[in-house]
Design a protein around this motif. Sequence first.
Motif, PDB file in Angstrom:
ATOM      1  N   LEU A  88       0.379  -0.769  -0.169  1.00  0.00           N
ATOM      2  CA  LEU A  88       0.078   0.293  -0.351  1.00  0.00           C
ATOM      3  C   LEU A  88       0.417   0.957  -0.193  1.00  0.00           C
ATOM      4  O   LEU A  88       0.685   2.008  -1.074  1.00  0.00           O
ATOM      5  CB  LEU A  88      -1.061  -0.069   1.077  1.00  0.00           C
ATOM      6  N   ASP A 125      -9.081  -4.570  -7.560  1.00  0.00           N
ATOM      7  CA  ASP A 125      -8.059  -3.805  -8.116  1.00  0.00           C
ATOM      8  C   ASP A 125      -7.822  -2.303  -6.810  1.00  0.00           C
ATOM      9  O   ASP A 125      -8.771  -1.811  -6.789  1.00  0.00           O
ATOM     10  CB  ASP A 125      -8.798  -3.408  -9.614  1.00  0.00           C
ATOM     11  N   LEU A 126      -6.503  -1.870  -7.754  1.00  0.00           N
ATOM     12  CA  LEU A 126      -5.681  -1.167  -6.549  1.00  0.00           C
ATOM     13  C   LEU A 126      -7.008   0.056  -6.933  1.00  0.00           C
ATOM     14  O   LEU A 126      -6.657   2.081  -6.460  1.00  0.00           O
ATOM     15  CB  LEU A 126      -4.004  -0.925  -7.291  1.00  0.00           C
ATOM     16  N   ASP A 127      -6.697   0.713  -8.559  1.00  0.00           N
ATOM     17  CA  ASP A 127      -7.363   1.571  -8.636  1.00  0.00           C
ATOM     18  C   ASP A 127      -8.597   1.759  -7.777  1.00  0.00           C
ATOM     19  O   ASP A 127      -8.663   2.896  -7.915  1.00  0.00           O
ATOM     20  CB  ASP A 127      -7.513   1.534  -9.769  1.00  0.00           C
ATOM     21  N   PHE A 134       2.148   2.071  -3.514  1.00  0.00           N
ATOM     22  CA  PHE A 134       1.090   2.448  -4.879  1.00  0.00           C
ATOM     23  C   PHE A 134       1.296   3.764  -4.102  1.00  0.00           C
ATOM     24  O   PHE A 134       1.281   4.505  -5.194  1.00  0.00           O
ATOM     25  CB  PHE A 134       0.183   1.186  -4.451  1.00  0.00           C
ATOM     26  N   LYS A 161      -9.980  -6.031  -0.112  1.00  0.00           N
ATOM     27  CA  LYS A 161      -8.601  -6.342   0.017  1.00  0.00           C
ATOM     28  C   LYS A 161      -8.690  -7.363  -1.429  1.00  0.00           C
ATOM     29  O   LYS A 161      -7.989  -7.241  -2.344  1.00  0.00           O
ATOM     30  CB  LYS A 161      -7.733  -7.308   0.430  1.00  0.00           C
ATOM     31  N   LEU A 187      -8.888   1.032  -4.736  1.00  0.00           N
ATOM     32  CA  LEU A 187      -8.526   1.836  -3.625  1.00  0.00           C
ATOM     33  C   LEU A 187      -8.096   3.036  -3.857  1.00  0.00           C
ATOM     34  O   LEU A 187      -8.331   4.079  -2.693  1.00  0.00           O
ATOM     35  CB  LEU A 187      -6.619   1.381  -3.567  1.00  0.00           C
ATOM     36  N   GLN A 188      -7.447   3.917  -4.792  1.00  0.00           N
ATOM     37  CA  GLN A 188      -7.374   5.075  -5.653  1.00  0.00           C
ATOM     38  C   GLN A 188      -8.549   5.863  -5.647  1.00  0.00           C
ATOM     39  O   GLN A 188      -8.904   6.757  -4.478  1.00  0.00           O
ATOM     40  CB  GLN A 188      -6.599   5.288  -7.068  1.00  0.00           C
TER      41      GLN A 188
END
Length: 209
Positions: free
Chosen positions: A17, A107-109, A20, A104, A111-112
């Motif tokens: 995290l 996708d990381l996008d 990223f 969890k 999280l953004q």
Amino acid sequence: MVNILVVDSHPVVRNGLKHFLNELPDYNVIGSLRSGVEIFEFVRRNNVDIIISEIDLPELNGITALRAIKKENKKIKVIMFSHQPEEIYAISTIKAGASGYLNKSADLDLLQKAVETVLEDKIYLSEKMDKHYRYEDTRKSRTRLFKRLSTREVEVLKLLSIGKKNKEIAQELDINEKTVSTYKARLFKKLNVTNVVDLIHQAEHHNLT
């Protein structure tokens, strides 16, 4: 610069995290902790804007920590980032004071997107849970309004919503037109409107008709 604190018992998650988020413009991970009890001292010593925290933490449960943090620091946004099923925990964490919940497996996008959403003072949930949360919120609003309206006011409101005029309502409810006008005035005040069209729109919005 947005200062972010990451809290998770797994070093891989914390480091992932941190890497990223630090790659994104305007975000700075200023700390990564492994337990809930460490949060309190950290936020007292540092200027934290957002906390991204797991629910399952050693020593102190993430939701318990969340409630305590929000009592002391209302301005800090908290995103619960957990492996726990959102169907069980998402809305309960929002009610406890979180600004967002993200599984969890996302996708990381996302999280953004969650971080960007809470920075706008909005609640972040998955699309499915957001619909459920809004439904609950509308239902509560409806319940509150129903408690404020008398039985007769609800009857008048329902008849107005199907296009009945004052005279017709008076005949149907066996009351005089002046009394109908009184009920309408009360409805205008309680639903904060000034005309019948807006009154009906408000009633439809809260599922009162």
